[in-house]
Scaffold this active site. Structure first.
Site, PDB file in Angstrom:
ATOM      1  N   GLU A  88      -6.599   6.636  -1.076  1.00  0.00           N
ATOM      2  CA  GLU A  88      -6.365   5.437  -0.265  1.00  0.00           C
ATOM      3  C   GLU A  88      -6.799   4.169  -0.996  1.00  0.00           C
ATOM      4  OE1 GLU A  88      -4.514   5.241   2.230  1.00  0.00           O
ATOM      5  OE2 GLU A  88      -4.290   7.401   2.144  1.00  0.00           O
ATOM      6  N   HIS A 124       0.839  -1.209   0.000  1.00  0.00           N
ATOM      7  CA  HIS A 124       0.000   0.000   0.000  1.00  0.00           C
ATOM      8  C   HIS A 124       0.878   1.265   0.000  1.00  0.00           C
ATOM      9  CE1 HIS A 124      -3.549   2.404   1.385  1.00  0.00           C
ATOM     10  NE2 HIS A 124      -2.630   3.083   2.036  1.00  0.00           N
ATOM     11  N   GLU A 125       1.906   1.282   0.834  1.00  0.00           N
ATOM     12  CA  GLU A 125       2.777   2.463   0.930  1.00  0.00           C
ATOM     13  C   GLU A 125       3.645   2.618  -0.324  1.00  0.00           C
ATOM     14  OE1 GLU A 125       2.186   4.633   3.106  1.00  0.00           O
ATOM     15  OE2 GLU A 125       0.934   3.417   4.430  1.00  0.00           O
ATOM     16  N   HIS A 140       1.537   4.265  -2.884  1.00  0.00           N
ATOM     17  CA  HIS A 140       1.434   5.721  -2.669  1.00  0.00           C
ATOM     18  C   HIS A 140       2.618   6.434  -3.338  1.00  0.00           C
ATOM     19  CE1 HIS A 140      -2.002   6.424  -0.155  1.00  0.00           C
ATOM     20  NE2 HIS A 140      -1.553   5.781   0.918  1.00  0.00           N
TER      21      HIS A 140
HETATM   22 ZN   LIG Z   1      -2.566   5.138   2.721  1.00  0.00          ZN
END
Ligand SMILES: [Zn+2]
Length: 272
Positions: free
Chosen positions: A199, A135-136, A139
């Site tokens: 997100e 997830h990071e 980003h």
């Molecule tokens: Zn996030």
């Protein structure tokens, strides 16, 4: 009388110049993200974003207990390197650290600087940790930090145009822009109050990356179940959850897309 006409003309010229500057910037700043196909508003280049990210990361290192050795840090680095290598931007200057604080949080800075707090490392399984790191990494690859800086910068330019229109000093406005950016770099990234949309985009791409790296994508579901149970146990939302979409919604979404992730994961399992 002539003096007044001259003043009005000058004022109008300033106004036009200001608007023209904004229009040119907007035209130049809309780019299509090659990973998602989504149009993004970016006013800073990748190298400028990376420089801001690095500056903010160095600030964090000065003020927080950043750990780069030991079992927790090694686990995070190993997973991070594996996921970054199969991401859409393996060439970023990736760095993965643990911050030794009893906090359930993780964040990414532009340019591939990623931190996970020790309490989160302890609370999650190896594969769930891979889901957070995926997830990071997403980003950072998807330039979400640069997007945030650009929105803030646009707001500053809006103020600048108004100031020009009323005849204020432009030097003061330039100073405000720089100070605003510095503040974002220093604190804004760390708290990461991203929009829900961003997100969910990081969930989509991050789960794909973890699967591609050979981690079972079902752990992306169990991650949010674990986080939800931790939240119940604590009586209040952990930091990571307070800035992220509600668990139920994101679990549903990941489950729905699971066949895509499992197909990606299967490729890594059948490889020799
Ligand atoms: Zn996030």
């Amino acid at each position: 009388m002539n003096g007044l006409v001259q003043q009005v003309k000058q004022h109008m010229a300033k106004l036009r110049t200001g608007h023209l500057a904004v229009c040119l910037v907007l035209l130049a700043a809309c780019t299509t993200n090659s990973v998602t196909g989504r149009s993004q508003f970016l006013m800073i280049s990748d190298s400028e974003a990376s420089a801001l990210g690095l500056a903010a990361f160095n600030e964090v290192k000065k003020s927080q207990p950043v750990v780069t050795v030991g079992s927790r840090a090694e686990e995070v680095q190993q997973i991070g390197r594996r996921i970054a290598a199969v991401s859409d931007n393996p060439g970023l200057d990736w760095e993965f650290v643990v911050i030794d604080e009893p906090v359930l949080n993780a964040w990414a800075l532009p340019g591939g600087k990623i931190a996970i707090y020790s309490k989160m490392v302890d609370a999650l399984s190896h594969e769930e940790l891979a889901a957070v790191i995926g997830h990071e990494v997403a980003h950072a690859v998807l330039r979400h930090g640069a997007e945030r800086v650009s929105r803030a910068q646009l707001a500053q330019i809006g103020i600048g145009v108004t100031a020009i229109a009323v005849g204020a000093s432009t030097d003061g406005e330039t100073g405000a822009l720089v100070a605003g950016l510095a503040a974002i770099a220093a604190t804004g990234f760390v708290e990461l109050p991203h929009s829900r949309f961003v997100e969910l985009e990081a969930d989509d791409i991050g789960t794909l990356y973890m699967a591609r790296a050979g981690y079972n994508p079902r752990a992306a579901v169990s991650l949010w179940e674990t986080m939800a149970s931790l939240k119940e146990g604590q009586g209040g939302p952990p930091q990571f959850l307070s800035t992220h979409p509600s668990d139920g919604r994101r679990i549903d979404r990941i489950r729905k897309k699971m066949p895509i992730y499992l197909a990606e994961f299967a490729k890594t399992q059948s490889a020799p």
